[in-house]
Scaffold this active site. Sequence first.
Site, PDB file in Angstrom:
ATOM      1  N   HIS A  13      71.803  24.934  -2.546  1.00  0.00           N
ATOM      2  CA  HIS A  13      70.810  24.368  -3.427  1.00  0.00           C
ATOM      3  C   HIS A  13      69.403  24.993  -3.493  1.00  0.00           C
ATOM      4  O   HIS A  13      69.229  25.669  -2.304  1.00  0.00           O
ATOM      5  CB  HIS A  13      70.489  22.723  -2.735  1.00  0.00           C
ATOM      6  CG  HIS A  13      69.598  21.902  -3.924  1.00  0.00           C
ATOM      7  ND1 HIS A  13      68.220  22.044  -3.738  1.00  0.00           N
ATOM      8  CD2 HIS A  13      69.869  21.386  -5.097  1.00  0.00           C
ATOM      9  CE1 HIS A  13      67.658  21.336  -4.514  1.00  0.00           C
ATOM     10  NE2 HIS A  13      68.675  20.854  -5.552  1.00  0.00           N
ATOM     11  N   ARG A  30      66.525  24.227  -2.718  1.00  0.00           N
ATOM     12  CA  ARG A  30      65.549  24.028  -1.820  1.00  0.00           C
ATOM     13  C   ARG A  30      65.918  24.518  -0.585  1.00  0.00           C
ATOM     14  O   ARG A  30      65.159  24.421   0.334  1.00  0.00           O
ATOM     15  CB  ARG A  30      65.664  22.260  -1.900  1.00  0.00           C
ATOM     16  CG  ARG A  30      64.541  21.834  -0.804  1.00  0.00           C
ATOM     17  CD  ARG A  30      63.112  22.356  -1.194  1.00  0.00           C
ATOM     18  NE  ARG A  30      62.205  21.830  -0.185  1.00  0.00           N
ATOM     19  CZ  ARG A  30      61.751  22.069   0.861  1.00  0.00           C
ATOM     20  NH1 ARG A  30      62.412  23.352   1.192  1.00  0.00           N
ATOM     21  NH2 ARG A  30      60.957  21.709   1.634  1.00  0.00           N
ATOM     22  N   LYS A  31      67.181  25.262  -0.272  1.00  0.00           N
ATOM     23  CA  LYS A  31      67.583  25.789   0.930  1.00  0.00           C
ATOM     24  C   LYS A  31      67.145  27.186   0.941  1.00  0.00           C
ATOM     25  O   LYS A  31      66.552  27.771  -0.011  1.00  0.00           O
ATOM     26  CB  LYS A  31      68.899  25.671   1.116  1.00  0.00           C
ATOM     27  CG  LYS A  31      69.603  24.222   0.665  1.00  0.00           C
ATOM     28  CD  LYS A  31      69.178  23.138   1.270  1.00  0.00           C
ATOM     29  CE  LYS A  31      69.675  21.659   0.954  1.00  0.00           C
ATOM     30  NZ  LYS A  31      69.169  20.445   1.366  1.00  0.00           N
ATOM     31  N   VAL A  32      67.439  27.786   2.001  1.00  0.00           N
ATOM     32  CA  VAL A  32      67.063  29.222   2.459  1.00  0.00           C
ATOM     33  C   VAL A  32      67.737  30.425   1.385  1.00  0.00           C
ATOM     34  O   VAL A  32      66.871  31.210   0.886  1.00  0.00           O
ATOM     35  CB  VAL A  32      66.936  29.573   3.868  1.00  0.00           C
ATOM     36  CG1 VAL A  32      66.751  31.147   3.895  1.00  0.00           C
ATOM     37  CG2 VAL A  32      66.222  28.876   4.786  1.00  0.00           C
TER      38      VAL A  32
END
Length: 376
Positions: free
Chosen positions: A177, A179-181
């Site tokens: 997603h 919002r992840k790294v």
Amino acid sequence: MIPIAKPYLTKKEAKAAYETILSGWITQGPRVAEFEQKFADYTGAKYSVAVSNCTTALHLSMIVAGVGTGDEVICPSMSYIATANSIKYVGAKPVFAEIDPTNYNLDIQDVEKRITAKTKAILLVHQIGMPADIDVFKDLAVKYNLKLIEDAACAAGSSYKGKKIGSHSELVCFSFHPRKVISTGDGGMITTSNEAYYNRLKLLRQHGMSVNDRTRHESSKLIFEDHLEVGYNYRLTDIQASVGIKQLEKLDWLIAKRRKIASRYHKAFKGIPGIQLPKEKKGFFSNYQSYSIYLKDECPQNRNEIMQKMLDAGISTRRGIMTTHRETAYKEEYAGLSLPVSEKACDRSIILPLFVPMKDDDIEKVIETFSKILKY
Ligand SMILES: *Cc1c(COP(=O)(O)O)cnc(C)c1O
């Protein structure tokens, strides 16, 4: 306005998606297979299976681990709600345990207290990229004959005792997603060391189909597929996978950059009394998916007022990770449950902006503004 996070996507990802689109093969096919192989090589896992997101990765992991109606699975309440939802999907009951407020990961003593005859598994979250102490949970799982499933949604590239997350246990679930790294828009991956799990996961993500499209396409002999069990459509597309391959190439570089920003925050804030900064114990290596600061009891400042002042200065922040048992979807069922440590960690934590490329001036602005607000 300084955002809280931002995916790092360049022309390389765009070009890869463009080429995949023009290749004519756009859903699960050669690019997905390549992404899986590269993700397994990167993490040191034996197998990996790409799926549509981490929530579906967790759902399929519950199924192959044999979790079902009437079972209990111990997990943190303080996690993104998808953690507990994946347990609900198979008719089991999430049993919420406390976390250790120094790393936001499950508190092993509290977990052990909540084990009953119905407990089937522990769902261990590596919260905001900080690895949980996998070995002690593995030992606990062995002691009580439980399955261990890792929710590594935030932890791609983090490592534990010198090995990448994904290589330590039988079922590890990742998210891509934004919002992840690293991100593929939406996307997920399951790594496993268990061949039977691997084969069943591949069936379940594609309607239970015995032959995948690629095998059929490449075969010179006529093959008809059969559907061996009721499966799901949890496929990742080749368009997403081609983006993921490019993102994976950058993962270590991104983490190095993120850790530099985290260490600048750390240096700047370590003298401020009343706050607790993220801390890596020996053997624990975080990708710093988020930088979360905990306001200790002695900190007289109000968390929401700090967030408002940061916002007034043009800096986005976020509250600490949610507690699932206090969300509307869970509130009634868990009305009698009190988890003081988790509740406090949620209510007294503040997440600061951290992303690549974050401008030097913006890092300085976060440091100056936050330090000024906290000086009392
Ligand atoms: C983001 C997240 C998920 C859900 O991931 P999706 O890919 O959005 O489904 C699950 N668990 C945790 C801990 C997360 O942070």
